[in-house]
Design a protein around this motif. Structure first.
Motif, PDB file in Angstrom:
ATOM      1  N   VAL A 248       0.807  -1.133  -0.059  1.00 53.46           N
ATOM      2  CA  VAL A 248       0.081   0.102  -0.158  1.00 53.46           C
ATOM      3  C   VAL A 248       0.722   1.025   0.000  1.00 53.46           C
ATOM      4  O   VAL A 248       1.780   1.588   0.867  1.00 53.46           O
ATOM      5  CB  VAL A 248      -0.891   0.043   1.397  1.00 53.46           C
ATOM      6  N   GLU A 249       0.430   2.233  -1.137  1.00 51.96           N
ATOM      7  CA  GLU A 249       1.617   3.238  -1.246  1.00 51.96           C
ATOM      8  C   GLU A 249       0.803   4.397  -0.441  1.00 51.96           C
ATOM      9  O   GLU A 249      -0.469   4.664  -0.749  1.00 51.96           O
ATOM     10  CB  GLU A 249       1.756   3.751  -2.503  1.00 51.96           C
ATOM     11  N   PHE A 250       1.550   5.281   0.196  1.00 53.21           N
ATOM     12  CA  PHE A 250       0.950   6.607   0.705  1.00 53.21           C
ATOM     13  C   PHE A 250       1.688   7.778   0.584  1.00 53.21           C
ATOM     14  O   PHE A 250       2.976   7.790   0.357  1.00 53.21           O
ATOM     15  CB  PHE A 250       1.045   6.351   2.336  1.00 53.21           C
ATOM     16  N   ALA A 260      -3.777   7.517   1.323  1.00 50.54           N
ATOM     17  CA  ALA A 260      -3.357   6.485   0.494  1.00 50.54           C
ATOM     18  C   ALA A 260      -3.268   6.825  -1.150  1.00 50.54           C
ATOM     19  O   ALA A 260      -4.204   7.539  -1.658  1.00 50.54           O
ATOM     20  CB  ALA A 260      -4.373   5.317   0.645  1.00 50.54           C
ATOM     21  N   ASN A 261      -2.232   6.241  -1.779  1.00 41.77           N
ATOM     22  CA  ASN A 261      -2.198   6.395  -3.196  1.00 41.77           C
ATOM     23  C   ASN A 261      -2.827   5.349  -3.907  1.00 41.77           C
ATOM     24  O   ASN A 261      -3.651   5.265  -4.800  1.00 41.77           O
ATOM     25  CB  ASN A 261      -0.890   6.897  -3.495  1.00 41.77           C
ATOM     26  N   GLU A 262      -1.928   4.240  -3.837  1.00 44.63           N
ATOM     27  CA  GLU A 262      -2.721   2.883  -4.399  1.00 44.63           C
ATOM     28  C   GLU A 262      -2.228   1.687  -3.785  1.00 44.63           C
ATOM     29  O   GLU A 262      -1.499   1.790  -2.966  1.00 44.63           O
ATOM     30  CB  GLU A 262      -2.034   2.931  -5.879  1.00 44.63           C
ATOM     31  N   ILE A 263      -3.015   0.716  -4.350  1.00 41.87           N
ATOM     32  CA  ILE A 263      -2.553  -0.676  -3.606  1.00 41.87           C
ATOM     33  C   ILE A 263      -2.127  -1.734  -4.628  1.00 41.87           C
ATOM     34  O   ILE A 263      -2.471  -1.385  -5.799  1.00 41.87           O
ATOM     35  CB  ILE A 263      -3.610  -1.244  -2.679  1.00 41.87           C
TER      36      ILE A 263
HETATM   37 MG   LIG Z   1       2.792   3.785  -7.424  1.00 50.42          MG
END
Ligand SMILES: [Mg+2]
Ligand SMILES: Nc1ncnc2c1ncn2[C@@H]1O[C@H](COP(=O)(O)OP(=O)(O)O)[C@@H](O)[C@H]1O
Length: 349
Positions: A248-250, A260-263
Motif C-alpha cells: 500500500v503506497e501513501f 493512500a495512493n494505490e494498492i
Molecule cells: Mg505507484
C-alpha cells in the motif's frame, strides 16, 4: 510436495519461486514469454497467454494452489482457476487494483483518505475536473498504468489541457487532485487465511522518472504516521478478506497525516529490502500466507536502503559485489534496456 502456480513471469515471480523452494514447494509459472525471469528459478513454465483457457486449465491441473505476481491478471482467468483451486490473493483484490477509479472509491469506503478525484471520459470532463481542482492535478489512465506510465501532471496556469484526453489514448481516465506531499511511504503487510496479520516497517520511497529509485528504512516519519499507515493497510486487508502480501503506497502530508495512493495485491518493489533486513522476507511471507503456514516475524534487524538497478546501472555490479553489507539481487534479464529493472541491491547500515 505441493506445487504453487504463479501467474506472471517477472522478477517478483522469480523471487517468490526462490522463497517457495526454501519451504519445500515446487513452483510452476504461467507466462507467455519463454525462459522468463521467474521460470529460470522455478520448476516448470507453462508458456501461455494469461487469458488462454488451455494454459489456465493446465495450471489448475499442475498446481495445488495459485497466486500471481502482477495485478493485471485478467479477473476472468483468476475466477476460472478459483473454481477448482485456491487462488490467493482473492480475485476481488484484482478487480479493485486494476482500475484506479474503483480503487479510490474502495479505499475511501474503508475510511481512508485519498487524493480528490473525478472520472474523466472526455475532454469536457477533463476541463470540468481541472476547474474543480483550480487547474492542477494528475491525470492517469484508469487501467494498465505502472512506473508513472499513462500519466500527465497539470500545474495551475502552466499546463494546457487541450488535446490531453486524446493524447492519453481516449481511454477512461481519472483526474486526481495534486497532493503536495512531504514524502512517500509504503507498507508491506500480510494476512493469512485465519485472519492473522503481520506488517513490515514502512519504507520511504523516492522515485526517478516515475520508477522507484530507493526505499529507505526506517522512513523519517513520526511513530503516529507509521501507525496510521499500518492501520490503513490492516483495514484494506480486512475489507478484501485478503490472503497473501499486499503493498500500500501513501503520501505523507506536512502535518504527518497519510493519504493512500494505490494498492498492489502482490509483493512490491518497495518491500525488496526485507530480504536483507528481516529474517523472513516479503516473498517468504507471501508463500507462508497463501500456504496457510504461520506468518513470519516482520520485525527488522537492520536499517537499510534498497536501490533499483535500472537499465545500464547494472554496470555498477562489480563495485557493489566488492562492498560489505550489500545484498545484490539480479533478475536474469538478458538485455539492459533503458527503464528496465535489471536488479536491485540493499545496503545495510
Ligand atoms: Mg505507484
Ligand atoms: N495525486 C497525486 N499527487 C501528487 N503526486 C502524485 C499523485 N499521483 C501520483 N503521484 C506521483 O506519481 C507517482 C506514480 O503514481 P502512481 O499512482 O503510484 O502510479 P504507478 O502505478 O505508475 O506507480 C507517485 O509515486 C507519486 O510520486
Amino acid at each position: 510436495m505441493k506445487t504453487i502456480g504463479i501467474i506472471g513471469g517477472g522478477q517478483l515471480g522469480r523471487m517468490l519461486a526462490m522463497a517457495a523452494a526454501r519451504l519445500n514447494f515446487r513452483t510452476v509459472i504461467l507466462e507467455p514469454q519463454p525462459d522468463c525471469p521467474a521460470a529460470q528459478a522455478a520448476n516448470a513454465q507453462i508458456v501461455s497467454a494469461y487469458d488462454d483457457s488451455r494454459g489456465l486449465d493446465e495450471l489448475a491441473r499442475t498446481a495445488d494452489l495459485i497466486t500471481y505476481e502482477f495485478e493485471n491478471v485478467p479477473v476472468a482467468a483468476a475466477e476460472r482457476l478459483a473454481a477448482s483451486r485456491p487462488v490467493f490473493p482473492p480475485p476481488k483484490a484484482l478487480e479493485v487494483a486494476q482500475d484506479r477509479l474503483v480503487e479510490k472509491r474502495f479505499i475511501n469506503g474503508c475510511g481512508i483518505a485519498t487524493a480528490g478525484f473525478h472520472a474523466v471520459d472526455s475532454q469536457a470532463d477533463l476541463e470540468a475536473a481541472l476547474a474543480d481542482f483550480d487547474g492542477s492535478g494528475v491525470l492517469k489512465t484508469r487501467r494498465l498504468g505502472y512506473d508513472g506510465k499513462g500519466q500527465r501532471v497539470f500545474r495551475s496556469g502552466k499546463d494546457d489541457p487541450s488535446g490531453a484526453f486524446a493524447a492519453l489514448g481516449g481511454v477512461p481516465l481519472i483526474l486526481e487532485s495534486f497532493v503536495a506531499f512531504e514524502r512517500e511511504i509504503s507498507i508491506i503487510a500480510a494476512r493469512s487465511p485465519d485472519g492473522a496479520t503481520a506488517c513490515f516497517d514502512p519504507a520511504e520511497n523516492v522515485h526517478r522518472n516515475g520508477i522507484l529509485h530507493t526505499s529507505t528504512v526506517p522512513a523519517s516519519v513520526p511513530a503516529s504516521t507509521a501507525e496510521a499507515a499500518r492501520k490503513a493497510a490492516a483495514a484494506i486487508l480486512e475489507a478484501l478478506g485478503y490472503v497473501g502480501v499486499i503493498g500500500v503506497e501513501f503520501f505523507v502530508l506536512a502535518d504527518g497525516s497519510v493519504v493512500a495512493n494505490e494498492i498492489a495485491p502482490r509483493v512490491h518493489n518497495s518491500g525488496h529490502w526485507t530480504e536483507a533486513a528481516c529474517v523472513v522476507s516479503q516473498f517468504e511471507q507471501h508463500i507462508r500466507a497463501i500456504a496457510g503456514l504461520p506468518l513470519g516475524d516482520a520485525s527488522r534487524h537492520s536499517d537499510c536502503v534498497m536501490q533499483n538497478l535500472i537499465g545500464d546501472e547494472i554496470a555498477e555490479l562489480p563495485a557493489l559485489l566488492g562492498e560489505p553489507n550489500v545484498l545484490v539481487h539480479l533478475y536474469g534479464k538478458a538485455e539492459a534496456r533503458a527503464g528496465r529493472k535489471m536488479g536491485h541491491f540493499t545496503r545495510l547500515s
